[in-house]
Design a protein around this motif. Structure first.
Motif, PDB file in Angstrom:
ATOM      1  N   ALA A   1       8.277   6.318  -8.815  1.00  0.00           N
ATOM      2  CA  ALA A   1       6.815   6.351  -8.687  1.00  0.00           C
ATOM      3  C   ALA A   1       6.186   5.906 -10.003  1.00  0.00           C
ATOM      4  CB  ALA A   1       6.342   7.753  -8.334  1.00  0.00           C
ATOM      5  N   PHE A   2       5.181   5.062  -9.912  1.00  0.00           N
ATOM      6  CA  PHE A   2       4.455   4.620 -11.101  1.00  0.00           C
ATOM      7  C   PHE A   2       3.687   5.809 -11.681  1.00  0.00           C
ATOM      8  CE2 PHE A   2       5.589   0.555  -9.628  1.00  0.00           C
ATOM      9  CZ  PHE A   2       5.307  -0.380 -10.603  1.00  0.00           C
ATOM     10  N   HIS A   3       3.787   5.983 -12.956  1.00  0.00           N
ATOM     11  CA  HIS A   3       3.075   7.078 -13.627  1.00  0.00           C
ATOM     12  C   HIS A   3       1.576   6.757 -13.679  1.00  0.00           C
ATOM     13  CE1 HIS A   3       1.733   9.643 -17.040  1.00  0.00           C
ATOM     14  NE2 HIS A   3       2.621  10.475 -16.528  1.00  0.00           N
ATOM     15  N   ASP A   4       0.748   7.719 -13.302  1.00  0.00           N
ATOM     16  CA  ASP A   4      -0.721   7.565 -13.328  1.00  0.00           C
ATOM     17  C   ASP A   4      -1.192   6.362 -12.505  1.00  0.00           C
ATOM     18  OD1 ASP A   4      -0.945   9.791 -14.969  1.00  0.00           O
ATOM     19  OD2 ASP A   4      -0.852   8.605 -16.816  1.00  0.00           O
ATOM     20  N   TRP A   5      -0.574   6.150 -11.369  1.00  0.00           N
ATOM     21  CA  TRP A   5      -0.940   5.013 -10.513  1.00  0.00           C
ATOM     22  C   TRP A   5      -2.425   5.007 -10.166  1.00  0.00           C
ATOM     23  CZ3 TRP A   5       1.221   0.662  -8.371  1.00  0.00           C
ATOM     24  CH2 TRP A   5       0.565   0.091  -7.268  1.00  0.00           C
ATOM     25  N   PHE A   6      -2.970   6.169  -9.822  1.00  0.00           N
ATOM     26  CA  PHE A   6      -4.355   6.218  -9.351  1.00  0.00           C
ATOM     27  C   PHE A   6      -5.380   6.118 -10.477  1.00  0.00           C
ATOM     28  CE2 PHE A   6      -1.888   8.614  -6.136  1.00  0.00           C
ATOM     29  CZ  PHE A   6      -2.069   7.740  -5.073  1.00  0.00           C
TER      30      PHE A   6
ATOM     31  N   LEU B   1       0.816  -1.207   0.000  1.00  0.00           N
ATOM     32  CA  LEU B   1       0.000   0.000   0.000  1.00  0.00           C
ATOM     33  C   LEU B   1       0.858   1.270   0.000  1.00  0.00           C
ATOM     34  CD1 LEU B   1      -2.734  -1.056   2.614  1.00  0.00           C
ATOM     35  CD2 LEU B   1      -2.746  -1.386   0.136  1.00  0.00           C
ATOM     36  N   THR B   2       1.774   1.348  -0.972  1.00  0.00           N
ATOM     37  CA  THR B   2       2.671   2.504  -1.052  1.00  0.00           C
ATOM     38  C   THR B   2       2.178   3.557  -2.036  1.00  0.00           C
ATOM     39  OG1 THR B   2       4.035   1.576  -2.837  1.00  0.00           O
ATOM     40  CG2 THR B   2       4.607   0.957  -0.563  1.00  0.00           C
ATOM     41  N   ASP B   3       0.988   3.340  -2.618  1.00  0.00           N
ATOM     42  CA  ASP B   3       0.456   4.268  -3.630  1.00  0.00           C
ATOM     43  C   ASP B   3       1.405   4.415  -4.818  1.00  0.00           C
ATOM     44  OD1 ASP B   3      -1.904   4.673  -2.309  1.00  0.00           O
ATOM     45  OD2 ASP B   3      -1.287   6.533  -1.344  1.00  0.00           O
ATOM     46  N   GLY B   4       2.025   3.311  -5.188  1.00  0.00           N
ATOM     47  CA  GLY B   4       2.835   3.292  -6.402  1.00  0.00           C
ATOM     48  C   GLY B   4       4.232   3.836  -6.269  1.00  0.00           C
ATOM     49  N   VAL B   5       4.748   3.943  -5.055  1.00  0.00           N
ATOM     50  CA  VAL B   5       6.112   4.443  -4.840  1.00  0.00           C
ATOM     51  C   VAL B   5       6.972   3.306  -4.295  1.00  0.00           C
ATOM     52  CG1 VAL B   5       7.563   6.088  -3.614  1.00  0.00           C
ATOM     53  CG2 VAL B   5       5.269   6.767  -4.399  1.00  0.00           C
ATOM     54  N   ILE B   6       8.169   3.137  -4.889  1.00  0.00           N
ATOM     55  CA  ILE B   6       9.072   2.074  -4.459  1.00  0.00           C
ATOM     56  C   ILE B   6      10.494   2.625  -4.428  1.00  0.00           C
ATOM     57  CG2 ILE B   6       9.300   1.215  -6.832  1.00  0.00           C
ATOM     58  CD1 ILE B   6       9.571  -1.629  -5.607  1.00  0.00           C
ATOM     59  N   SER B   7      11.229   2.260  -3.416  1.00  0.00           N
ATOM     60  CA  SER B   7      12.587   2.783  -3.262  1.00  0.00           C
ATOM     61  C   SER B   7      13.532   2.126  -4.266  1.00  0.00           C
ATOM     62  CB  SER B   7      13.095   2.540  -1.839  1.00  0.00           C
ATOM     63  OG  SER B   7      13.278   1.147  -1.602  1.00  0.00           O
TER      64      SER B   7
ATOM     65  N   LYS C   1      16.128   2.463 -16.407  1.00  0.00           N
ATOM     66  CA  LYS C   1      16.249   3.550 -17.378  1.00  0.00           C
ATOM     67  C   LYS C   1      15.192   3.414 -18.465  1.00  0.00           C
ATOM     68  CE  LYS C   1      19.582   5.757 -20.492  1.00  0.00           C
ATOM     69  NZ  LYS C   1      20.990   5.728 -21.002  1.00  0.00           N
ATOM     70  N   ALA C   2      14.933   2.190 -18.913  1.00  0.00           N
ATOM     71  CA  ALA C   2      13.935   1.962 -19.953  1.00  0.00           C
ATOM     72  C   ALA C   2      12.540   2.332 -19.474  1.00  0.00           C
ATOM     73  CB  ALA C   2      13.971   0.499 -20.399  1.00  0.00           C
ATOM     74  N   LEU C   3      12.224   2.004 -18.236  1.00  0.00           N
ATOM     75  CA  LEU C   3      10.904   2.327 -17.674  1.00  0.00           C
ATOM     76  C   LEU C   3      10.719   3.838 -17.545  1.00  0.00           C
ATOM     77  CD1 LEU C   3      10.638  -0.460 -14.938  1.00  0.00           C
ATOM     78  CD2 LEU C   3       9.294  -0.289 -17.033  1.00  0.00           C
ATOM     79  N   ILE C   4      11.764   4.524 -17.126  1.00  0.00           N
ATOM     80  CA  ILE C   4      11.680   5.983 -17.009  1.00  0.00           C
ATOM     81  C   ILE C   4      11.579   6.625 -18.390  1.00  0.00           C
ATOM     82  CG2 ILE C   4      12.915   8.046 -16.254  1.00  0.00           C
ATOM     83  CD1 ILE C   4      14.130   6.361 -13.998  1.00  0.00           C
ATOM     84  N   LYS C   5      12.391   6.159 -19.314  1.00  0.00           N
ATOM     85  CA  LYS C   5      12.406   6.722 -20.663  1.00  0.00           C
ATOM     86  C   LYS C   5      11.061   6.567 -21.359  1.00  0.00           C
ATOM     87  CE  LYS C   5      14.799   6.346 -25.107  1.00  0.00           C
ATOM     88  NZ  LYS C   5      15.886   5.648 -25.870  1.00  0.00           N
ATOM     89  N   ASN C   6      10.393   5.443 -21.126  1.00  0.00           N
ATOM     90  CA  ASN C   6       9.107   5.186 -21.773  1.00  0.00           C
ATOM     91  C   ASN C   6       7.922   5.768 -20.998  1.00  0.00           C
ATOM     92  OD1 ASN C   6       9.285   3.088 -24.269  1.00  0.00           O
ATOM     93  ND2 ASN C   6      10.970   2.729 -22.843  1.00  0.00           N
TER      94      ASN C   6
ATOM     95  N   SER D   1      12.205   9.987  -8.301  1.00  0.00           N
ATOM     96  CA  SER D   1      11.916  10.977  -7.272  1.00  0.00           C
ATOM     97  C   SER D   1      12.747  10.677  -6.028  1.00  0.00           C
ATOM     98  CB  SER D   1      10.424  10.960  -6.938  1.00  0.00           C
ATOM     99  OG  SER D   1      10.108  11.947  -5.991  1.00  0.00           O
ATOM    100  N   LYS D   2      12.450  11.349  -4.929  1.00  0.00           N
ATOM    101  CA  LYS D   2      13.101  11.103  -3.652  1.00  0.00           C
ATOM    102  C   LYS D   2      12.033  11.023  -2.562  1.00  0.00           C
ATOM    103  CE  LYS D   2      17.531  13.321  -4.729  1.00  0.00           C
ATOM    104  NZ  LYS D   2      18.272  12.047  -4.756  1.00  0.00           N
ATOM    105  N   ASP D   3      12.265  10.149  -1.592  1.00  0.00           N
ATOM    106  CA  ASP D   3      11.303  10.015  -0.501  1.00  0.00           C
ATOM    107  C   ASP D   3      11.572  11.065   0.572  1.00  0.00           C
ATOM    108  OD1 ASP D   3      13.486   9.135   0.964  1.00  0.00           O
ATOM    109  OD2 ASP D   3      12.968   7.015   0.774  1.00  0.00           O
ATOM    110  N   ASP D   4      10.857  10.989   1.680  1.00  0.00           N
ATOM    111  CA  ASP D   4      10.982  11.988   2.739  1.00  0.00           C
ATOM    112  C   ASP D   4      12.378  12.033   3.356  1.00  0.00           C
ATOM    113  OD1 ASP D   4       8.349  12.610   2.345  1.00  0.00           O
ATOM    114  OD2 ASP D   4       7.604  11.333   3.975  1.00  0.00           O
ATOM    115  N   SER D   5      13.080  10.909   3.269  1.00  0.00           N
ATOM    116  CA  SER D   5      14.431  10.874   3.849  1.00  0.00           C
ATOM    117  C   SER D   5      15.489  11.329   2.853  1.00  0.00           C
ATOM    118  CB  SER D   5      14.754   9.452   4.326  1.00  0.00           C
ATOM    119  OG  SER D   5      14.857   8.556   3.218  1.00  0.00           O
ATOM    120  N   GLY D   6      15.071  11.606   1.618  1.00  0.00           N
ATOM    121  CA  GLY D   6      16.008  12.033   0.599  1.00  0.00           C
ATOM    122  C   GLY D   6      16.578  10.909  -0.237  1.00  0.00           C
ATOM    123  N   ALA D   7      16.159   9.660   0.040  1.00  0.00           N
ATOM    124  CA  ALA D   7      16.641   8.514  -0.726  1.00  0.00           C
ATOM    125  C   ALA D   7      15.925   8.437  -2.067  1.00  0.00           C
ATOM    126  CB  ALA D   7      16.431   7.233   0.067  1.00  0.00           C
TER     127      ALA D   7
END
Length: 230
Positions: free
Chosen positions: A80-85, A38-44, A59-64, A70-76
């Motif tokens: 994020a999945f595009h259009d997750w919702f 239940l991360t709402d489409g965000v993975i480290s 790189k292929a997933l980002i390019k397409n 992105s970065k999480d609250d800790s800066g890591a």
């Protein structure tokens, strides 16, 4: 259990049709992980590597346009999945749905428990019962009835079949019964108990027993004693 939804046209979507098969597998694997946790489409980025993702696949997933770096609250670093919702329910929606299901099951279990307890108490009461109608009584308590067949009487089921006046089944005659119940609490539970009782005794006898119980001075005395100190 959560589900990761994949559209049936995923395979020929413009963002996917030229995507290497390994990158597609990574996208699906990470999507399932996000749905489960239940991360709402965000993975480290660390988790992606642990799941077997390579820099080339990422790189292929980002390019397409399937992922956004992105970065999480800790800066890591994270992705994020595009259009997750657009396809997946949010964490809040899943929590709300689960709570509704829990409430529904809790209500079902409560109703089943109440019905079993009420029927059991109803079947065990005898004409001489002097239980009080105090506020803690549950529907069916102190009804003053016994559903055990009386060997001195004809079979009540056969008698009801033989006499049209005693052929009332189900809820027929319940209003007469309810009218003489001393403390009118839990009508629906009492109705269910009534439906079971009339299978073992004629409605007229049940109503008469309840009337005698209501007018029993010992019952009134017991009710008063219920509220005395000590």
């Amino acid at each position: 259990m959560s589900w990761f939804k994949v559209d049936d046209s995923f395979y020929d979507h413009p963002k996917v049709e030229n995507l290497p098969m390994a990158a597609r597998g990574l996208w699906l694997t990470c999507g399932v992980w996000c749905a489960k946790h239940l991360t709402d489409g965000v993975i480290s980025a660390k988790r992606v590597r642990a799941l077997g993702g390579t820099p080339a696949q990422i790189k292929a997933l980002i390019k397409n346009g399937l992922w956004v770096e992105s970065k999480d609250d800790s800066g890591a670093k994270c992705y994020a999945f595009h259009d997750w919702f657009d396809m997946q329910p949010s964490r809040e929606q899943i929590y709300e749905k689960r709570e509704i299901e829990r409430q529904k099951k809790r209500k079902q279990r409560t109703n089943q428990t109440d019905e079993i307890a009420t029927t059991s108490r109803f079947a065990k009461m005898s004409p001489g019962d002097t239980g009080g109608d105090n506020p803690r009584d549950n529907p069916g308590d102190s009804l003053g009835l016994s559903l055990a067949p009386d060997p001195t009487r004809p079979d009540p089921i056969r008698s009801a079949d033989a006499d049209p006046k005693n052929s009332q089944k189900g809820t027929a005659g319940f209003d007469d019964f309810w009218a003489v119940v001393p403390r009118k609490v839990g009508k629906q539970a009492a109705r269910r108990a009534w439906e079971k009782a009339v299978k073992l005794e004629s409605p007229q006898v049940i109503v008469q027993k309840m009337r005698e119980y209501r007018d029993d001075p010992n019952r009134v005395k017991s009710t008063q004693n219920t509220h005395l100190p000590g």
